[in-house]
Design a protein around this motif. Structure first.
Motif, PDB file in Angstrom:
ATOM      1  N   PHE A 216       0.922  -1.336   0.122  1.00 31.99           N
ATOM      2  CA  PHE A 216      -0.076  -0.085  -0.033  1.00 31.99           C
ATOM      3  C   PHE A 216       0.800   1.225  -0.078  1.00 31.99           C
ATOM      4  O   PHE A 216       0.494   2.076  -0.659  1.00 31.99           O
ATOM      5  CB  PHE A 216      -0.979  -0.084   1.140  1.00 31.99           C
ATOM      6  CG  PHE A 216      -2.141  -0.881   1.126  1.00 31.99           C
ATOM      7  CD1 PHE A 216      -3.051  -0.321   0.321  1.00 31.99           C
ATOM      8  CD2 PHE A 216      -2.318  -2.210   1.666  1.00 31.99           C
ATOM      9  CE1 PHE A 216      -4.473  -1.211  -0.045  1.00 31.99           C
ATOM     10  CE2 PHE A 216      -3.531  -2.962   1.257  1.00 31.99           C
ATOM     11  CZ  PHE A 216      -4.499  -2.476   0.734  1.00 31.99           C
ATOM     12  N   SER A 217       2.080   1.233   0.754  1.00 31.06           N
ATOM     13  CA  SER A 217       2.852   2.353   0.628  1.00 31.06           C
ATOM     14  C   SER A 217       3.410   2.712  -0.552  1.00 31.06           C
ATOM     15  O   SER A 217       3.509   3.703  -0.892  1.00 31.06           O
ATOM     16  CB  SER A 217       4.102   1.992   1.880  1.00 31.06           C
ATOM     17  OG  SER A 217       5.086   3.077   1.812  1.00 31.06           O
ATOM     18  N   LEU A 219       2.037   1.786  -3.325  1.00 28.78           N
ATOM     19  CA  LEU A 219       1.099   2.433  -4.568  1.00 28.78           C
ATOM     20  C   LEU A 219       1.032   3.985  -4.008  1.00 28.78           C
ATOM     21  O   LEU A 219       1.051   4.606  -5.027  1.00 28.78           O
ATOM     22  CB  LEU A 219      -0.441   1.829  -3.964  1.00 28.78           C
ATOM     23  CG  LEU A 219      -1.348   2.342  -4.673  1.00 28.78           C
ATOM     24  CD1 LEU A 219      -1.313   2.166  -6.192  1.00 28.78           C
ATOM     25  CD2 LEU A 219      -2.719   1.766  -4.066  1.00 28.78           C
ATOM     26  N   SER A 225       3.353  -1.598  -6.490  1.00 30.27           N
ATOM     27  CA  SER A 225       2.508  -2.111  -5.448  1.00 30.27           C
ATOM     28  C   SER A 225       2.113  -3.693  -5.622  1.00 30.27           C
ATOM     29  O   SER A 225       2.260  -4.484  -4.764  1.00 30.27           O
ATOM     30  CB  SER A 225       1.539  -1.186  -5.469  1.00 30.27           C
ATOM     31  OG  SER A 225       0.591  -1.180  -6.447  1.00 30.27           O
ATOM     32  N   THR A 296       5.918   3.367   4.852  1.00 26.79           N
ATOM     33  CA  THR A 296       5.055   2.440   5.541  1.00 26.79           C
ATOM     34  C   THR A 296       5.032   2.685   6.847  1.00 26.79           C
ATOM     35  O   THR A 296       4.000   2.278   7.543  1.00 26.79           O
ATOM     36  CB  THR A 296       6.170   1.001   5.590  1.00 26.79           C
ATOM     37  OG1 THR A 296       6.479   0.596   3.839  1.00 26.79           O
ATOM     38  CG2 THR A 296       5.641  -0.225   6.115  1.00 26.79           C
TER      39      THR A 296
END
Length: 311
Positions: A216-217, A219, A225, A296
């Motif tokens: 997710f980070s 992305l 991602s 993150t």
């Protein structure tokens, strides 16, 4: 103040100040205590029993000593107690230091000073760095950033949110015991057994959280991602550690690099499996890994704040 607010303040202090060399850091005290207890216990109880006694003493002193200090300061005033807890929590985090140490490796590589880059890398990894070519120095730095995103940031944050400064400091003691005693050779194979296994246990959940947070980070940061998630799912079990494979595989996928492979440690060359399907790491991947670590960590804190506001 709510515990989550104290943790956010501590993280902010770490981002601003890092680990000032003049500050009496608790980890240095832990290291001193471990060395003295090891010298006392190893000759008379060199097996698992002696190692277990040392582990219980160090972790117990870290937890209850921190609890007593915070409680005593809170008895003077709640604000003073909160301030002391923030400072103690700050000392358990290593985001700014991880950034600085890894960036020094990057700077030396970009300057073409390979011996200096190897020396700087030796400060953040346990492998031998003599004779490493630039791509292997870069690999070591990226792997260190990935692993320490869990060990030095996410796990302390996780335990700080669960149990405040006492539990975060106890985790820091567990991590320090592993780094000093958790070897798999010589007398430490037995004496350091609990130190190594306990560190695996306490990093179990944070490592798996990282396997979900890193994609997710990536992305949000415009990295790969999908690759981070797919490589994490495919290669997380290729590391000899039950935990470090999650962040390493996710970082490898996000950065499009291949990590792992033959690595020389004190007890010889370990033929480790490769993690990821990309190219060999380049020095420019080091600052990208640092950005991913920041992203993150901040994402983890943002989720903690969201959950706190909802529940």
């Amino acid at each position: 103040m709510e515990r989550v607010h104290l943790v956010v303040l501590a993280f902010g202090l770490d981002l601003i100040l890092g680990d000032p060399r003049w500050f009496p850091h608790p980890v240095r005290l832990m290291g001193w205590v471990i060395e003295r207890l090891e010298g006392l216990l190893m000759p008379i109880a060199p097996g698992r029993t002696g190692g277990a006694i040392l582990w219980v003493l160090v972790v117990g002193l870290s937890f209850f000593g921190t609890w007593a200090l915070v409680r005593g300061c809170s008895g003077i005033s709640r604000g003073f107690g909160a301030a002391v807890e923030v400072v103690l929590l700050w000392t358990t985090l290593a985001m700014r230091d991880l950034d600085r140490e890894a960036r020094e490796v990057y700077s030396a590589l970009m300057e073409g000073d390979l011996p200096k880059a190897r020396e700087k890398l030796s400060r953040i990894v346990s492998r031998y760095t003599d004779g490493l070519p630039p791509q292997e120095v870069s690999r070591g730095a990226v792997e260190s950033v990935a692993e320490n995103t869990v060990d030095g940031i996410l796990a302390p944050l996780f335990y700080a949110l669960l149990g405040g400064a006492p539990l975060a400091m106890a985790f820091k003691a567990i991590s320090t015991l592993d780094s000093m005693l958790g070897y798999r050779y010589g007398p430490y194979r037995s004496f350091g057994w609990l130190s190594a296994r306990a560190d695996d246990l306490f990093n179990f959940l944070p490592a798996r959280f990282s396997g979900l947070l890193i994609p997710f980070s990536a992305l949000l940061l415009g990295m790969d991602s999908k690759g981070a998630l797919l490589i994490m799912l495919k290669d997380h079990n290729k590391s000899p550690s039950p935990n470090s494979g999650y962040p390493e595989a996710a970082f490898a996928g996000a950065l499009g690099v291949r990590l792992g492979g033959p690595t020389r440690y004190r007890d010889g060359v370990h033929r480790l499996p490769f993690i990821g399907e990309g190219r060999s790491p380049h020095p420019r991947d080091i600052p990208r890994a640092i950005r991913l670590s920041y992203g993150t960590s901040l994402l983890f804190l943002a989720l903690a704040l969201l959950l706190w506001s909802l529940f």
